[in-house]
Design a protein around this motif. Structure first.
Motif, PDB file in Angstrom:
ATOM      1  N   LEU A 234       1.112  -1.054   0.295  1.00 53.76           N
ATOM      2  CA  LEU A 234      -0.265   0.056   0.061  1.00 53.76           C
ATOM      3  C   LEU A 234       0.825   1.171  -0.037  1.00 53.76           C
ATOM      4  O   LEU A 234       1.153   1.626   0.721  1.00 53.76           O
ATOM      5  N   ARG A 235       0.183   1.974  -1.068  1.00 47.12           N
ATOM      6  CA  ARG A 235       1.573   3.268  -0.826  1.00 47.12           C
ATOM      7  C   ARG A 235       1.319   4.145  -1.544  1.00 47.12           C
ATOM      8  O   ARG A 235       0.520   4.350  -2.624  1.00 47.12           O
ATOM      9  N   TYR A 236       1.300   5.337  -0.809  1.00 43.43           N
ATOM     10  CA  TYR A 236       0.918   6.645  -0.586  1.00 43.43           C
ATOM     11  C   TYR A 236      -0.465   6.310  -1.260  1.00 43.43           C
ATOM     12  O   TYR A 236      -1.469   7.578  -2.401  1.00 43.43           O
ATOM     13  N   GLY A 237      -1.327   5.882  -0.439  1.00 48.41           N
ATOM     14  CA  GLY A 237      -3.090   5.252  -0.267  1.00 48.41           C
ATOM     15  C   GLY A 237      -3.153   5.079  -1.757  1.00 48.41           C
ATOM     16  O   GLY A 237      -4.214   4.739  -1.680  1.00 48.41           O
ATOM     17  N   ARG A 238      -2.509   3.949  -2.309  1.00 47.61           N
ATOM     18  CA  ARG A 238      -2.949   3.177  -3.080  1.00 47.61           C
ATOM     19  C   ARG A 238      -2.494   1.802  -3.237  1.00 47.61           C
ATOM     20  O   ARG A 238      -1.192   1.414  -2.559  1.00 47.61           O
ATOM     21  N   CYS A 239      -3.219   1.007  -3.664  1.00 51.21           N
ATOM     22  CA  CYS A 239      -2.673  -0.545  -3.807  1.00 51.21           C
ATOM     23  C   CYS A 239      -1.635  -0.713  -5.097  1.00 51.21           C
ATOM     24  O   CYS A 239      -2.429  -0.401  -5.863  1.00 51.21           O
TER      25      CYS A 239
ATOM     26  N   LEU B 290      -7.009   4.239  -2.483  1.00 53.89           N
ATOM     27  CA  LEU B 290      -8.385   3.208  -1.843  1.00 53.89           C
ATOM     28  C   LEU B 290      -8.755   4.418  -1.403  1.00 53.89           C
ATOM     29  O   LEU B 290      -8.573   6.222  -1.374  1.00 53.89           O
ATOM     30  N   SER B 291     -10.210   4.563  -1.039  1.00 47.21           N
ATOM     31  CA  SER B 291     -11.217   5.737  -0.730  1.00 47.21           C
ATOM     32  C   SER B 291     -10.781   5.533   1.004  1.00 47.21           C
ATOM     33  O   SER B 291     -10.115   5.517   1.515  1.00 47.21           O
ATOM     34  N   THR B 292     -11.411   6.912   1.025  1.00 44.99           N
ATOM     35  CA  THR B 292     -10.602   7.519   2.470  1.00 44.99           C
ATOM     36  C   THR B 292     -11.272   6.571   3.370  1.00 44.99           C
ATOM     37  O   THR B 292     -11.301   6.110   4.032  1.00 44.99           O
ATOM     38  N   VAL B 293     -12.978   5.839   3.349  1.00 42.74           N
ATOM     39  CA  VAL B 293     -13.083   5.057   4.251  1.00 42.74           C
ATOM     40  C   VAL B 293     -12.278   3.598   4.541  1.00 42.74           C
ATOM     41  O   VAL B 293     -12.569   3.232   5.614  1.00 42.74           O
ATOM     42  N   GLU B 294     -11.961   3.179   3.111  1.00 39.68           N
ATOM     43  CA  GLU B 294     -11.001   2.373   3.086  1.00 39.68           C
ATOM     44  C   GLU B 294      -9.880   2.093   3.857  1.00 39.68           C
ATOM     45  O   GLU B 294      -9.202   1.735   4.402  1.00 39.68           O
ATOM     46  N   LEU B 295      -9.279   3.808   3.339  1.00 37.06           N
ATOM     47  CA  LEU B 295      -8.098   3.892   4.039  1.00 37.06           C
ATOM     48  C   LEU B 295      -7.668   4.049   5.853  1.00 37.06           C
ATOM     49  O   LEU B 295      -7.169   3.558   6.594  1.00 37.06           O
ATOM     50  N   ASN B 296      -8.843   4.530   5.969  1.00 36.01           N
ATOM     51  CA  ASN B 296      -9.534   4.644   7.651  1.00 36.01           C
ATOM     52  C   ASN B 296      -9.515   2.889   8.147  1.00 36.01           C
ATOM     53  O   ASN B 296      -9.078   2.935   9.470  1.00 36.01           O
ATOM     54  N   GLU B 297     -10.288   2.394   7.724  1.00 35.64           N
ATOM     55  CA  GLU B 297     -10.373   0.891   7.893  1.00 35.64           C
ATOM     56  C   GLU B 297      -8.875   0.033   7.956  1.00 35.64           C
ATOM     57  O   GLU B 297      -8.742  -0.725   8.823  1.00 35.64           O
ATOM     58  N   VAL B 298      -8.318   0.630   6.843  1.00 33.03           N
ATOM     59  CA  VAL B 298      -6.265  -0.478   7.307  1.00 33.03           C
ATOM     60  C   VAL B 298      -5.678   0.974   7.798  1.00 33.03           C
ATOM     61  O   VAL B 298      -5.040  -0.369   8.621  1.00 33.03           O
TER      62      VAL B 298
ATOM     63  N   VAL C 147       0.247  -5.051   1.788  1.00 35.21           N
ATOM     64  CA  VAL C 147       1.087  -5.134   2.977  1.00 35.21           C
ATOM     65  C   VAL C 147       1.424  -3.394   3.025  1.00 35.21           C
ATOM     66  O   VAL C 147       1.553  -2.428   2.319  1.00 35.21           O
ATOM     67  N   ARG C 148       1.193  -2.903   4.705  1.00 36.42           N
ATOM     68  CA  ARG C 148       1.964  -1.658   5.245  1.00 36.42           C
ATOM     69  C   ARG C 148       3.168  -1.201   5.048  1.00 36.42           C
ATOM     70  O   ARG C 148       3.909  -2.491   5.950  1.00 36.42           O
ATOM     71  N   THR C 149       2.754   0.093   4.958  1.00 35.16           N
ATOM     72  CA  THR C 149       5.424  -0.278   5.012  1.00 35.16           C
ATOM     73  C   THR C 149       5.045   1.580   5.130  1.00 35.16           C
ATOM     74  O   THR C 149       4.075   2.710   5.507  1.00 35.16           O
ATOM     75  N   ALA C 150       5.813   1.792   5.171  1.00 34.14           N
ATOM     76  CA  ALA C 150       6.372   3.620   5.319  1.00 34.14           C
ATOM     77  C   ALA C 150       5.678   4.284   4.477  1.00 34.14           C
ATOM     78  O   ALA C 150       6.043   5.716   4.518  1.00 34.14           O
ATOM     79  N   GLU C 151       5.719   3.882   3.543  1.00 31.52           N
ATOM     80  CA  GLU C 151       4.867   5.087   2.468  1.00 31.52           C
ATOM     81  C   GLU C 151       3.608   4.682   2.477  1.00 31.52           C
ATOM     82  O   GLU C 151       3.075   5.025   1.225  1.00 31.52           O
ATOM     83  N   SER C 152       2.871   3.564   2.595  1.00 34.91           N
ATOM     84  CA  SER C 152       1.521   3.582   2.693  1.00 34.91           C
ATOM     85  C   SER C 152       0.751   4.945   2.978  1.00 34.91           C
ATOM     86  O   SER C 152      -0.007   5.036   2.587  1.00 34.91           O
ATOM     87  N   GLY C 153       1.009   5.884   4.019  1.00 33.32           N
ATOM     88  CA  GLY C 153       0.731   7.390   3.823  1.00 33.32           C
ATOM     89  C   GLY C 153      -0.176   6.960   4.984  1.00 33.32           C
ATOM     90  O   GLY C 153      -1.067   8.535   5.677  1.00 33.32           O
ATOM     91  N   LEU C 154      -0.551   6.068   5.483  1.00 31.51           N
ATOM     92  CA  LEU C 154      -1.417   6.347   6.750  1.00 31.51           C
ATOM     93  C   LEU C 154      -0.884   6.856   8.465  1.00 31.51           C
ATOM     94  O   LEU C 154      -2.124   7.537   8.971  1.00 31.51           O
TER      95      LEU C 154
END
Length: 253
Positions: free
Chosen positions: A201-206, A213-221, A240-247
């Motif tokens: 998952l990089r900068y909010g994109r699979c 991902l939508s805001t709702v999907e990002l919040n769920e992750v 896979v969540r990484t340091a670049e996921s943007g979360l």
């Protein structure tokens, strides 16, 4: 499914190795050197068939030429015998002499016709022989090219095989660091999704389906536990969540 974040991160390494193995497999199947060697082999096979046919034509032409030459020799020999008989003075009958002269003249005309046939046969023989020589030269050229192409193909294939063995050894080491259940799930998804089971998952994109991902999907992750295996709602691959996921950046806002 639960798995430590480190194990999930290793899935990305495993996916990279499997993708590389797929790439190497495709490269091995589509080697330009292999296609070149195959095409030259087809040309070589065609030339072999054409050579056999050309050799047959040369043989037939030579037989026709020998037959024509033998016919000329036979007529010439008979004409020579008749000429000697006539010149010997042994024939005293005017009628017999006239008949012999007529036959000699006829043999002369026949000899001229046969000599013309010999010349024509010789031309056919020369043409057939020239075509045979041309095909032999072309065959040698194609054979040389095919030999070189096969050598290049085998060298390229050997290099690919060496890379595949290296990547396979790296894969075996990575597999040992992934829990059995997670590994089995990964293999199942690989079969379902064209060999790609996991993506970051990089900068909010699979990166599996390249969709944001939508805001709702990002919040769920973001709300999911660190050891929870999350999947993309769009492509259903493991994300896979990484340091670049943007979360983390979103969490601060």
């Amino acid at each position: 499914m639960k798995a430590e974040s480190a194990a999930q991160a290793r899935l990305l390494d495993l996916q990279g190795l499997d993708t590389e193995l797929q790439r190497l497999g495709h490269k091995a199947r589509t080697l330009p050197e292999a296609a070149e060697a195959a095409e030259l082999k087809k040309r070589l096979d065609r030339l072999e068939s054409e050579l056999i046919a050309a050799q047959t034509r040369v043989g037939d032409a030579e037989r026709r030429q020998r037959k024509a030459e033998a016919d000329v020799d036979q007529v010439r020999a008979r004409a020579d015998r008749n000429t000697k008989r006539m010149e010997s003075g042994q024939i005293t009958s005017a009628k017999d002499l006239q008949s012999l002269q007529s036959e000699i003249a006829s043999l002369g005309r026949r000899q001229a016709e046969l000599e013309e046939a010999v010349l024509e046969a010789m031309e056919h023989t020369e043409e057939a022989a020239a075509e045979l020589a041309r095909l032999k030269a072309e065959r040698e050229e194609v054979l040389s090219g095919h030999t070189a192409a096969v050598a290049r193909r085998d060298t390229a294939a050997a290099e690919i095989q060496w890379d595949r063995e290296r990547v396979t050894r790296d894969r075996e080491r990575v597999v040992q660091e992934i829990p059995e259940g997670l590994l089995a799930f990964y293999e199942k998804l690989r079969d379902q999704y064209d060999g790609v089971a996991v993506a970051p998952l990089r900068y909010g994109r699979c990166e599996g389906c390249k969709l944001a991902l939508s805001t709702v999907e990002l919040n769920e992750v973001r709300a999911a536990a660190e050891d929870e295996v999350v999947r993309c709602e769009n492509c259903r691959r493991i994300m896979v969540r990484t340091a670049e996921s943007g979360l983390a950046a979103k969490a601060e806002q």
